[in-house]
Structure formats: structure tokens, C-alpha cells
Scaffold this active site. Structure first.
Site, mmCIF file in Angstrom:
data_model
loop_
_atom_site.group_PDB
_atom_site.id
_atom_site.type_symbol
_atom_site.label_atom_id
_atom_site.label_comp_id
_atom_site.label_asym_id
_atom_site.label_seq_id
_atom_site.Cartn_x
_atom_site.Cartn_y
_atom_site.Cartn_z
ATOM 1 N N ARG A 165 0.826 -1.213 0.000
ATOM 2 C CA ARG A 165 0.000 0.000 0.000
ATOM 3 C C ARG A 165 0.861 1.263 0.000
ATOM 4 O O ARG A 165 0.581 2.230 0.713
ATOM 5 C CB ARG A 165 -0.938 0.040 1.218
ATOM 6 C CG ARG A 165 -1.950 -1.063 1.272
ATOM 7 C CD ARG A 165 -2.956 -1.018 0.113
ATOM 8 N NE ARG A 165 -3.937 -2.068 0.281
ATOM 9 C CZ ARG A 165 -3.752 -3.328 -0.125
ATOM 10 N NH1 ARG A 165 -2.638 -3.670 -0.767
ATOM 11 N NH2 ARG A 165 -4.678 -4.226 0.073
ATOM 12 N N SER A 239 -10.706 -0.054 3.524
ATOM 13 C CA SER A 239 -9.881 -0.189 4.733
ATOM 14 C C SER A 239 -9.352 1.174 5.171
ATOM 15 O O SER A 239 -8.751 1.888 4.369
ATOM 16 C CB SER A 239 -8.678 -1.087 4.454
ATOM 17 O OG SER A 239 -9.115 -2.323 3.983
ATOM 18 N N GLU A 355 -4.717 4.518 5.873
ATOM 19 C CA GLU A 355 -4.448 4.227 4.464
ATOM 20 C C GLU A 355 -4.823 5.424 3.569
ATOM 21 O O GLU A 355 -4.069 5.778 2.672
ATOM 22 C CB GLU A 355 -5.238 2.972 4.061
ATOM 23 C CG GLU A 355 -4.800 2.394 2.745
ATOM 24 C CD GLU A 355 -5.575 1.130 2.395
ATOM 25 O OE1 GLU A 355 -5.357 0.085 3.031
ATOM 26 O OE2 GLU A 355 -6.404 1.194 1.471
HETATM 27 C C1 LIG Z 1 -15.487 0.136 -0.866
HETATM 28 C C2 LIG Z 1 -14.011 0.351 -1.100
HETATM 29 C C3 LIG Z 1 -13.180 -0.731 -1.283
HETATM 30 C C4 LIG Z 1 -11.812 -0.554 -1.501
HETATM 31 N N1 LIG Z 1 -11.047 -1.664 -1.689
HETATM 32 C C5 LIG Z 1 -9.720 -1.526 -1.910
HETATM 33 C C6 LIG Z 1 -8.904 -2.679 -2.120
HETATM 34 O O1 LIG Z 1 -9.374 -3.812 -2.135
HETATM 35 N N2 LIG Z 1 -7.585 -2.483 -2.308
HETATM 36 C C7 LIG Z 1 -7.014 -1.236 -2.328
HETATM 37 O O2 LIG Z 1 -5.791 -1.148 -2.518
HETATM 38 N N3 LIG Z 1 -7.770 -0.129 -2.147
HETATM 39 C C8 LIG Z 1 -9.092 -0.241 -1.948
HETATM 40 N N4 LIG Z 1 -9.872 0.878 -1.746
HETATM 41 C C9 LIG Z 1 -9.243 2.207 -1.753
HETATM 42 C C10 LIG Z 1 -9.344 2.942 -3.128
HETATM 43 O O3 LIG Z 1 -10.315 2.368 -3.935
HETATM 44 C C11 LIG Z 1 -8.010 2.928 -3.880
HETATM 45 O O4 LIG Z 1 -6.991 3.478 -3.079
HETATM 46 C C12 LIG Z 1 -8.077 3.705 -5.192
HETATM 47 O O5 LIG Z 1 -6.906 3.486 -5.940
HETATM 48 C C13 LIG Z 1 -8.287 5.214 -5.005
HETATM 49 O O6 LIG Z 1 -8.541 5.770 -6.265
HETATM 50 P P1 LIG Z 1 -9.208 7.191 -6.429
HETATM 51 O O7 LIG Z 1 -9.132 7.545 -7.875
HETATM 52 O O8 LIG Z 1 -10.546 7.213 -5.824
HETATM 53 O O9 LIG Z 1 -8.192 8.104 -5.615
HETATM 54 P P2 LIG Z 1 -8.528 9.409 -4.739
HETATM 55 O O10 LIG Z 1 -9.267 9.023 -3.528
HETATM 56 O O11 LIG Z 1 -9.120 10.465 -5.602
HETATM 57 O O12 LIG Z 1 -7.049 9.854 -4.335
HETATM 58 C C14 LIG Z 1 -6.288 9.076 -3.442
HETATM 59 C C15 LIG Z 1 -4.881 9.656 -3.382
HETATM 60 O O13 LIG Z 1 -4.253 9.537 -4.654
HETATM 61 C C16 LIG Z 1 -3.910 10.812 -5.197
HETATM 62 N N5 LIG Z 1 -4.202 10.750 -6.634
HETATM 63 C C17 LIG Z 1 -5.374 10.352 -7.203
HETATM 64 N N6 LIG Z 1 -5.264 10.366 -8.549
HETATM 65 C C18 LIG Z 1 -3.994 10.781 -8.820
HETATM 66 C C19 LIG Z 1 -3.280 11.005 -10.032
HETATM 67 N N7 LIG Z 1 -3.821 10.821 -11.243
HETATM 68 N N8 LIG Z 1 -2.002 11.469 -9.942
HETATM 69 C C20 LIG Z 1 -1.423 11.691 -8.730
HETATM 70 N N9 LIG Z 1 -2.058 11.497 -7.556
HETATM 71 C C21 LIG Z 1 -3.334 11.038 -7.609
HETATM 72 C C22 LIG Z 1 -4.764 11.819 -4.439
HETATM 73 O O14 LIG Z 1 -4.138 13.093 -4.397
HETATM 74 C C23 LIG Z 1 -4.854 11.162 -3.081
HETATM 75 O O15 LIG Z 1 -3.691 11.437 -2.349
HETATM 76 C C24 LIG Z 1 -11.259 0.743 -1.536
HETATM 77 C C25 LIG Z 1 -12.098 1.852 -1.366
HETATM 78 C C26 LIG Z 1 -13.467 1.661 -1.151
HETATM 79 C C27 LIG Z 1 -14.353 2.852 -1.000
#
Ligand SMILES: Cc1cc2nc3c(=O)[nH]c(=O)nc-3n(C[C@H](O)[C@H](O)[C@H](O)COP(=O)(O)OP(=O)(O)OC[C@H]3O[C@@H](n4cnc5c(N)ncnc54)[C@H](O)[C@@H]3O)c2cc1C
Length: 359
Positions: A165, A239, A355
Site C-alpha cells: 500500500r 480499509s 491508508e
Molecule cells: C469500498 C471500497 C473498497 C476498496 N477496496 C480496496 C482494495 O481492495 N484495495 C485497495 O488497494 N484499495 C481499496 N480501496 C481504496 C481505493 O479504492 C483505492 O486506493 C483507489 O486506488 C483510489 O482511487 P481514487 O481515484 O478514488 O483516488 P482518490 O481518492 O481520488 O485519491 C487518493 C490519493 O491519490 C492521489 N491521486 C489520485 N489520482 C492521482 C493522479 N492521477 N495522480 C497523482 N495522484 C493522484 C490523491 O491526491 C490522493 O492522495 C477501496 C475503497 C473503497 C471505498
């Protein structure tokens, strides 16, 4: 479409915890080529916050900086040769849509990562992982644009310094990049990872005797739908804490006190070459062994599972998932997270690290 800029934009629909916050300026970026000019315009303001799908972010207040939402589209096959199939996706593509697209192309590799919310561009940030597979195992390279000077750069896997992670982008020396495209190396056939969680049981229940990648994806989706709260119904970020990685001495001492405590040998490669996710953790000084503990188990043991106070709480089936039952604020979520981490530290001496990104 280029750049679309709006003022005073509510962020509730743009984060999966459904927290109320406002962006004074929200800029939607569709074409990375527009980023350098945009940065010139933003020069007076604080460094922008990059937003993807908002599924791993906690707004404890209105972000004081401009918010740049990465919406770069596109997915394509770049090469198909003896080394496998190289595919590329724009950072704004939905992760699960992208996984489904790869499966529809007949490509295996990402099936265990089905149904993870968020965008392709965020997938390297914390090296998303699920059901025994991490994104880094299929990663080829990514393109990012510096938020400082607008230059575009390619990162290979080593430069991303992936860990559990974790990646360079979560550390001081790797902040300040907007990821705009990510490439993955997949294959028409590869060994399937079926040993994690309940995948085999689910396949049996679905009467699949000789599974293909698409069957595994279907099984993973079924398990996830059963186990995890749907953010469309109950606000959450999955998580809330990473599983702590501790050295063998700490794990063994704890296991004596708590014989039922689950612990798993930590994977050989990690964040910065070590396994040190927690200040009390790291590899054993003597023999280098490290163990990953279950943050969910530690939290449940402290009695938090199903806890609710007003609209903030802990999911009743998942102690690792903090939930917004309606009108909880980000500050309330963060305060509950602190209380939970404090109680785990007091009882077990283990430091839990959040996380998601806390704004
Ligand atoms: C129901 C649920 C289940 C989940 N299950 C998992 C799982 O099984 N495994 C897991 O690893 N995660 C899981 N997650 C967490 C999440 O889905 C991941 O971390 C996902 O990759 C976040 O993507 P996002 O586009 O929503 O990022 P955001 O929430 O928009 O951003 C997260 C971080 O990344 C940065 N960021 C986003 N996009 C970019 C970009 N293009 N360039 C630079 N920085 C960027 C943001 O600034 C922030 O710091 C889960 C979340 C939920 C709600």
C-alpha cells in the site's frame, strides 16, 4: 474538452465517504497537454490537490488549495508480443471499467483487482491490492506531469518504489506529480491466483470447474459485494488502516499473549526495500523476518466493530471500515480514527497508520 474550471464546488458527490466539503476552485483536466499552462495560471495559489475518484481521501475541511480532478480518458493495446500484451489507460479511466475492458480483450492479470473503486491514475499511489495480487505485479510504467514545473516524465517500476500500500508518490521526495497514464503488462494466459480469501469456495459455489480469468473476476466481485459496504449506500473508503508490519520479535511476543491473533509472513519486497510500515515494525534485526498483522483483528479485539456515535461509526461486518451513516464530518471520522488507533496502541503496542489521504 481541455480544462473545465468551476468555483465553489461541493465535493460530497466526489468522495466515497460522502463528506461535505467545498472546493473554492475545481479544475477538471481532460488533456495532460493542458497541465503546464494551467500550472502557470495557478502559480499564485497553493500547490493543487490532485483528485481521482475520491475513494481514498478524507476531507476534514474545505481544501485550501485548487483541486485538479484528473479525467484523462483512453485505453489501448500498445504491443502484443512474446513478452505479453502491453496496455495503456488514461489516468481518469475508472479502475473497474478498465479491468473489465482488459478481460473483454481476453487478457488475464487484473481479475483479482476487480471492483476496486477509483481511477487508473490513483492505482499506483498506494499500489492497490486485493485477493493476493498487487498492482505492481502487472505494472509496466507510468507517465506523470510535475505539478512544480509542468515537465512530463516516465517512471518505471523501480522508480515508483512500490511497497505494501505504498509507492514513492506517498513520500516527500515523490509528491507533486499528477499521473496521467499508466501501462500494464498482461497476458492472454497466465497462472490464476486462486489461493486467497474465498475464491476457490466461490468458484465451487458458481459450479466453475476450470476457471478462466473472467470467472475469477466474477467470483471476486461476488465476494466483495457480500463483504464490503457499497459507498453508494454507506459512505466509506474501504480499509481505513494499513495492516501493520512488525518484526518477528514483536509478532512472537504478541502471539504469546494473543494465541488467536492472525499473522502472515510479510512479502519479501516492500516500501523502501524494508517492511517498516509502523514505527514499532520493520524487519527483525537478527534474522530479517517480518510479519503482517491484521489491523481489522486488532481493532475488533478492542471492541470497535459495529460501534456508532451519531453518524460516524465502524462497519458491523468489517472493523477496518469506518463509515459515514449520513451527515458525519471528516473531522469526526478523523477523530474516531485517532481513538481507534490509540486504543490499539495502548492494548497491543502497535501503531496503526491510516491508508487514505487525510486533507
Ligand atoms: C469500498 C471500497 C473498497 C476498496 N477496496 C480496496 C482494495 O481492495 N484495495 C485497495 O488497494 N484499495 C481499496 N480501496 C481504496 C481505493 O479504492 C483505492 O486506493 C483507489 O486506488 C483510489 O482511487 P481514487 O481515484 O478514488 O483516488 P482518490 O481518492 O481520488 O485519491 C487518493 C490519493 O491519490 C492521489 N491521486 C489520485 N489520482 C492521482 C493522479 N492521477 N495522480 C497523482 N495522484 C493522484 C490523491 O491526491 C490522493 O492522495 C477501496 C475503497 C473503497 C471505498
Amino acid at each position: 474538452m481541455g480544462v473545465v474550471e468551476r468555483c465553489d464546488v461541493p465535493l460530497r458527490a466526489l468522495n466515497s465517504l460522502r463528506l461535505q466539503a467545498h472546493a473554492a476552485r475545481l479544475i477538471e483536466l481532460h488533456d495532460p497537454a493542458d497541465l503546464p499552462a494551467l500550472l502557470d495560471r495557478l502559480r499564485e495559489a497553493a500547490a493543487p490537490l490532485v483528485l481521482g475518484g475520491g475513494s481514498n481521501i478524507v476531507f476534514t475541511r474545505d481544501p485550501p488549495m485548487p483541486v485538479v480532478r484528473i479525467m484523462v480518458p483512453g485505453r489501448r493495446v500498445l504491443a502484443d508480443d512474446a513478452r505479453g500484451v502491453l496496455v495503456e489507460a488514461g489516468a481518469g479511466e475508472g479502475w473497474d471499467e478498465f479491468v473489465r475492458w482488459t478481460l473483454a480483450q481476453g487478457l488475464a492479470g487484473l481479475e483479482n483487482l476487480s471492483l476496486i473503486p477509483g481511477t487508473v491514475g490513483a492505482s499506483p499511489i498506494q499500489n492497490i491490492g486485493a485477493y493476493g495480487v498487487e498492482m505492481r505485479e502487472r505494472f509496466d510504467s507510468l507517465d506523470a506531469v510535475s505539478l512544480v514545473d509542468g515537465r512530463r516524465r516516465r517512471f518505471d517500476a523501480d522508480e515508483c518504489r512500490f511497497g505494501y500500500r505504498d509507492s514513492v508518490f506517498r513520500h516527500e521526495d515523490g509528491r507533486g506529480w499528477a499521473i496521467v497514464a499508466v501501462r500494464f503488462r498482461l497476458a492472454r494466459q497466465m497462472p490464476l491466483q486462486l489461493d486467497y480469501g474465498e475464491i476457490r469456495e466461490e468458484l465451487r459455489a458458481q459450479k466453475v470447474a476450470r476457471p478462466k480469468a473472467a470467472d475469477v473476476a466474477k467470483a471476486v466481485c461476488a465476494i466483495r459485494r457480500r463483504k464490503l459496504p457499497d459507498p453508494a449506500v454507506t459512505g466509506n473508503v474501504g480499509s481505513f488502516f494499513r495492516n501493520p508490519v512488525v518484526d518477528a520479535t514483536v509478532a512472537e511476543a504478541l502471539a504469546k499473549r494473543e494465541p488467536e491473533m492472525p499473522r502472515f509472513p510479510a512479502p519479501p519486497r516492500d516500501a523502501d526495500g524494508s517492511a517498516g510500515a509502523s514505527p514499532r515494525g520493520g524487519r527483525d534485526e537478527r534474522d530479517g523476518r517480518a510479519f503482517k498483522l491484521s489491523a481489522g483483528w486488532l481493532i475488533e479485539r478492542c471492541g470497535w466493530k459495529g460501534y456508532r456515535e451519531g453518524d460516524v461509526g465502524v462497519h458491523e461486518r468489517h472493523a477496518l471500515v469506518l463509515v459515514n451513516h449520513g451527515a458525519a464530518s471528516g473531522a469526526q471520522i478523523a477523530a474516531l480514527a485517532t481513538r481507534i488507533a490509540d486504543s490499539v496502541r495502548d492494548r497491543f503496542g502497535i501503531v496503526l497508520e491510516p491508508e487514505p489521504t487525510i486533507v
